[in-house]
Design an enzyme around this catalytic site. Structure first.
Site, PDB file in Angstrom:
ATOM      1  CB  SER B 159      10.975  50.136   9.531  1.00 34.18           C
ATOM      2  OG  SER B 159      10.596  50.949   9.959  1.00 34.18           O
ATOM      3  NE  ARG B 229      10.117  51.943  21.884  1.00 34.39           N
ATOM      4  CZ  ARG B 229      10.447  50.766  20.205  1.00 34.39           C
ATOM      5  NH1 ARG B 229      10.578  52.054  19.520  1.00 34.39           N
ATOM      6  NH2 ARG B 229      11.044  49.375  19.960  1.00 34.39           N
ATOM      7  CG  ASP B 333       3.717  47.301   8.683  1.00 35.59           C
ATOM      8  OD1 ASP B 333       3.066  48.360   8.976  1.00 35.59           O
ATOM      9  OD2 ASP B 333       4.969  47.440   8.100  1.00 35.59           O
ATOM     10  CG  HIS B 366       6.333  48.252  11.454  1.00 33.46           C
ATOM     11  ND1 HIS B 366       6.496  48.689   9.936  1.00 33.46           N
ATOM     12  CD2 HIS B 366       7.426  49.468  11.665  1.00 33.46           C
ATOM     13  CE1 HIS B 366       7.431  49.205   9.742  1.00 33.46           C
ATOM     14  NE2 HIS B 366       7.934  49.932  11.314  1.00 33.46           N
ATOM     15  CG  ASP B 367       6.467  44.839  16.413  1.00 36.82           C
ATOM     16  OD1 ASP B 367       7.860  45.769  16.297  1.00 36.82           O
ATOM     17  OD2 ASP B 367       6.776  45.219  17.555  1.00 36.82           O
TER      18      ASP B 367
END
Lengths: 196, 399
Positions: B159, B229, B333, B366-367
């Site tokens: 990232s 968040r 992602d 994405h994680d």
């Protein structure tokens, strides 16, 4: 090393840039890196083969040949190689044109569908031919565009592609008198070295 | 009671604070007179100092990438990339000396907005300058100097970490042998910037933000940071990942709509598990992370575009680089989708660089870059084994 690769490597200059379309486990590129210090790039879609390439230190890009090669600049490689993969792509003619756009030095190998054993099988039994070079059933084969040496010669003639070398070999990748006399009848694997 | 630690963990680690007296001139033209960087290392630096790897962290990461800090705390989670760093793991601490730092502007010990400004005796707060990826990499190069590392065996990051890797290859073309860029993008899209702006607005509109001087009021913008968040989390997970995560008990086709208490409340309280999860994640994060750092790093992300100095042609930016590249993306992602990684790859090919590229099938969005996905871990291992072999005495092309 496989004899067909032995034949191919004489057309590859030391220190040149080589693009291998469908590079498999990267063994040939690894060999060229070691022996000829080429700058290698392989394209592959099989995940296990990709990992083998990484392990062998071969540069490998996960990319489907059927989605084109537009991300490669014109004349950006010294040699483009397509070994035993032509018959598996959706549009072999477009791929050949793309190879010629990317490099002036192109090499293709493919199984010759017009080998006499294949002809005999189709003619006598009426089955789709199977052999050691074509081991698949008609329904599960990745080979969707079988072609013959005569077919590829015709494609080259129609598209004004200049054949630099044409070699036919048997399954052990050796040539013989009969093969040289009647390549389209006795050749199992065809090797073309061409440019435009 | 001391906890049991598995044999492939780096074990108990202690970070160190390294002070830099030399002033750092920033991309913005502003200057940081002196600063500290919090650094953690794993493994041993070899005699010729050729086996060092730099790990670059992403938005919410820090220097603590692997192992544990507290031998007695049974509930402590290991560092953020523990699945990749350790003995016999892809970034093998038996072979490599691994360095990870909290970036400048961070809030885990390195100098940042919550640090005390020596001129005023108060926290910098909003006066802390905007830091760019290029500034980070400059500070990381100084850290390398201090550690005696002339050339990294590899610089690796996911990232925003991957963006630092690209910047390393561009700014210091002779100081790394391998660049591993995971789940990154050559620059943010309008959609990416939009998500960042929502996060920033959430923070700055919180009444407890006090124009960024909340330290003076002994408070912090808890709700704002929590909202920021939560938005981030939605962006980092895929639709599929959410369905799986919050639809465990239900039949296929539940779309992850599992209820928290088994029934609808007919009120505005939390009904679905996904809501309580986001709330929990947001709350935990807001109590651990500095809001000004969050604002700063979202700006760092927005500003990243190494092509600006090269007529907006990224391939030109890469021309001078001498390293080999490994680029990896993940199928689901949607923050930095595979096509963004392919942009990087295509520009590297255009620059005639040596590059490998993998697109990993993974449901986690994405994680995924933080998770032990078998094909991904195996690919990193294969690649890094080759990097390690180059270090062996007498290895060909070791330079």
């Amino acid at each position: 090393m496989r004899a067909d690769l032995e034949i191919i490597q004489q057309w590859i200059e030391p220190g040149s840039r080589v693009l291998d379309l469908g590079c498999g486990d990267g063994a040939f590129l690894a060999h060229l890196k070691k022996e000829k210090q080429v700058l290698d790039c392989g394209l592959e879609i099989d995940t296990e083969n990709i990992n083998r390439c990484l392990r062998a230190g071969v540069n490998v890009v996960e990319q489907d040949l059927n989605k084109g090669l537009s991300n490669f600049e014109s004349n950006s490689f010294d040699t483009v190689l397509l070994a035993q993969t032509l018959q598996t792509v959706e549009r072999p003619d477009i791929l050949v044109e793309e190879m010629l756009r990317i490099s002036r030095n192109c090499i293709i190998t493919f199984p010759n569908f017009a080998h006499w054993r294949h002809r005999l099988k189709l003619l006598s039994i009426g089955n789709m031919p199977q052999s050691s070079s074509l081991p698949f059933e008609w329904y599960d084969t990745p080979n969707i565009h079988h072609c013959t040496i005569r077919d590829f010669d015709n494609l080259c003639r129609d598209r004004k592609i200049k054949i630099l070398h044409r070699t036919v070999v048997d399954f052990n990748h050796r040539s013989s008198f009969l093969m040289n006399l009647h390549p389209n009848l006795f050749g199992i694997n065809a090797i073309y070295h061409f440019t435009r | 009671m001391a906890k049991t630690i598995s044999s492939d963990s780096v074990g108990i680690v202690t970070p160190q604070l390294i002070h830099f007296d030399e002033r750092l001139e920033l991309r913005s033209g502003r200057i940081i007179e002196q600063y500290d960087l919090m650094v953690e290392t794993y493994g041993e630096l070899n005699a010729d100092k050729s086996n060092a790897i730099l790990i670059c962290h992403a938005l919410s990461g820090d220097h603590h990438a692997a192992g544990y800090h507290d031998a007695d705390n049974q509930r402590e989670k290991p560092g953020w990339w523990d699945c990749c760093i350790g003995p016999s793991k892809p970034f093998d601490t038996k072979k490599f000396f691994i360095v990870c730092l909290n970036n400048l502007g961070g809030c885990a010990g390195s100098t940042g907005p919550s640090s005390i400004d020596p001129k005023t005796g108060k926290p910098f707060g909003p006066d802390f300058p905007i830091i760019t990826v290029r500034d980070w990499v400059k500070s990381q190069a100084r850290l390398a100097d201090k550690l005696g590392i002339d050339k990294w065996a590899a610089v690796i990051g996911g990232s925003l970490g991957g963006m630092q890797v690209m910047r390393w290859a561009i700014s210091y073309p002779n100081r790394l042998r391998h660049a591993v860029i995971i789940a990154a993008a050559p620059k943010l899209s309008a959609q990416n910037i939009a998500f960042n702006e929502v996060a920033r607005q959430s923070i700055t509109s919180d009444p407890d933000f006090h124009e960024g001087r909340y330290y003076d009021f002994d408070t912090y913008p808890k709700r704002g940071l929590m909202l920021a968040r939560m938005v981030g989390h939605i962006n980092y997970l895929s639709d599929r990942a959410m369905r799986d995560k919050f639809g465990k008990d239900a039949i296929e086709g539940s779309f992850g709509r599992d209820l928290r208490s088994g029934k609808l409340n007919f009120s505005y309280d939390v009904d679905f598990q996904v809501e309580s999860y986001l709330k929990y994640k947001g709350e935990t994060f807001s109590s651990q992370f500095d809001a000004n750092t969050y604002l700063l790093i979202t700006k760092t992300l927005d500003y990243f575009d190494p092509s600006v100095d090269y007529d907006f042609d990224l391939s030109k930016a890469f021309v001078e680089s001498q390293c080999k590249y490994l680029v990896i993306s993940f199928s689901t992602d949607w923050r930095f989708p595979p096509e963004r990684s392919r942009e990087i790859v295509n520009n590297l090919l255009k620059a005639e660089k040596q590059v490998s590229y993998l697109e990993i099938e993974a449901d986690q969005g994405h994680d995924a870059f933080l998770l032990p996905i078998p094909r991904y871990i195996e690919a990193l291992r294969s690649y890094m084994d080759c990097v390690a072999e180059e270090l062996a005495p007498g290895a060909a092309n070791a330079s």
